[in-house]
Design a protein around this motif. Structure first.
Motif, short mmCIF file in Angstrom:
data_model
loop_
_atom_site.label_atom_id
_atom_site.label_comp_id
_atom_site.label_asym_id
_atom_site.label_seq_id
_atom_site.Cartn_x
_atom_site.Cartn_y
_atom_site.Cartn_z
N ARG A 299 -8.02 -31.05 12.88
CA ARG A 299 -7.71 -29.94 13.79
C ARG A 299 -8.11 -30.22 15.25
O ARG A 299 -7.48 -29.71 16.16
CB ARG A 299 -8.40 -28.67 13.31
N LYS A 305 -2.80 -34.14 15.84
CA LYS A 305 -3.49 -32.90 15.44
C LYS A 305 -2.85 -32.31 14.18
O LYS A 305 -1.65 -32.10 14.10
CB LYS A 305 -3.42 -31.88 16.57
N ASP A 307 -3.27 -29.05 12.00
CA ASP A 307 -3.88 -27.72 11.92
C ASP A 307 -2.98 -26.78 11.13
O ASP A 307 -3.25 -26.48 9.97
CB ASP A 307 -4.11 -27.19 13.34
#
Length: 335
Positions: A299, A305, A307
């Motif tokens: 995250r 990334k 998430d």
């Protein structure tokens, strides 16, 4: 020969046959995804492939519809501490700097030449695009291909001190081979530049250039000394990331994949679209959990990334591949 001896010999023969069959079955099982540890992740992939290739079975999928798409950065090769293509851009700025003395005073080039990554980050997306256009445009497609090939031959990863071309994930290459052995056609669908990847993908993954979809800059046909060339122009033509991925798949492949692999929120829309179709579908996400053999992040990272896709994985039936626990090996060149 007494009857009980004949029965005993028959039993012994059957036992030997059973043991040979069991050994053969175990050996065959070990040959499938050998760098994947036994567990629910590996089994889910094998079960899916067996189901869609079992002719006459309820989940059988015709060969022409067995399309598998894979993100590249962080899914097939390492993407930290920066994307490979970003490292290429930084090296190209330094190589071209003698031809551009003005870069020493102009951002974002000034920060690159000074090794000031914070200053470069402050230039934002606009600065990164400017760097990409300056280092990727103004040359023919053949010239760019040669530059990329030379870079992969000479550049070294800052952590592993190995050529970037050696930092592909062995388990994912095994997965590509396994799918192709079962009638799948495999594609790369990446946010990276399509002509940055194409010189390397066939050697690295067995995926030919025509099965690579990526971001691209504008290209123009023209004559130079009466010879036809394709000139790369310094402007963005298509960004194959996020919502651009399903658009690119539809435009280039024309079929909705039944297998999709990614590792970040940049793959979210591709995962959603591919697994929302009719019939059996499987989405997998490479979760970087191995800070020793590779990197650990999700995250909180600037590159790759993970998430939203991780949060929704369970409810959408996507499988999280735990790199640390699911893979017995990460790279060929390293332990």
């Amino acid at each position: 020969m007494p009857r009980h001896h004949r029965v005993s010999n028959c039993f012994s023969t059957l036992l030997v046959i059973a043991m040979l069959l069991l050994t053969s079955t175990m050996a065959a099982a070990q040959q499938v995804l050998p760098s994947w540890r036994d567990g629910s992740t590996r089994q889910a992939i094998v079960d899916f492939v067996q189901a869609v290739t079992h002719e006459g079975g309820p989940k059988f999928v015709a060969v022409e519809d067995r399309i598998a798409v894979f993100d590249n950065d962080g899914t097939l090769w390492t993407e930290h501490p920066v994307y490979f293509q970003f490292a290429f851009i930084l090296d190209r700025v330094k190589a071209l700097a003698p031809q551009h003395p003005e870069w020493k005073e102009n951002e974002p080039f000034k920060s690159v030449l000074a090794g000031d990554m914070k200053g470069l980050a402050a230039s934002g997306e606009k600065g990164i695009v400017e760097l990409a256009m300056e280092t990727h445009g103004g040359m023919t497609t053949d010239e760019f291909n040669a530059i990329v090939t030379d870079w992969f031959a000479s550049a070294r990863h800052p952590k592993f001190k190995r050529p970037y071309s050696e930092l592909t994930f062995v388990p994912m290459r095994e997965l590509l081979d396994y799918l192709r052995a079962n009638g799948f056609k495999t594609y790369i669908v990446s946010g990276g530049g399509v002509e940055f990847m194409r010189p390397m993908t066939e050697k690295m993954y067995g995926i030919p250039p025509e099965q690579v979809i990526g971001s691209r800059i504008a290209t123009k046909y023209m004559l130079k000394d009466d010879k036809p060339i394709l000139m790369r122009e310094p402007k963005v033509d298509f960004v194959d990331d996020g919502p651009g991925k399903p658009v690119g798949i539809n435009a280039i492949i024309g079929r909705r994949p039944i297998f999709v692999a990614g590792n970040s929120d940049g793959d979210y829309e591709m995962l959603r679209w591919a697994t929302a179709g009719d019939g059996p579908r499987l989405g997998v996400i490479v979760h970087h959990t191995d800070e020793v053999r590779e990197y650990a992040y999700d995250r909180e990272t600037h590159f790759g990334k993970l998430d939203k896709a991780m949060t929704e994985a369970s409810e959408r039936g996507w499988i999280l591949i735990d790199m640390k626990n699911d893979w017995s090996k990460v790279y060929d060149a390293l332990p």
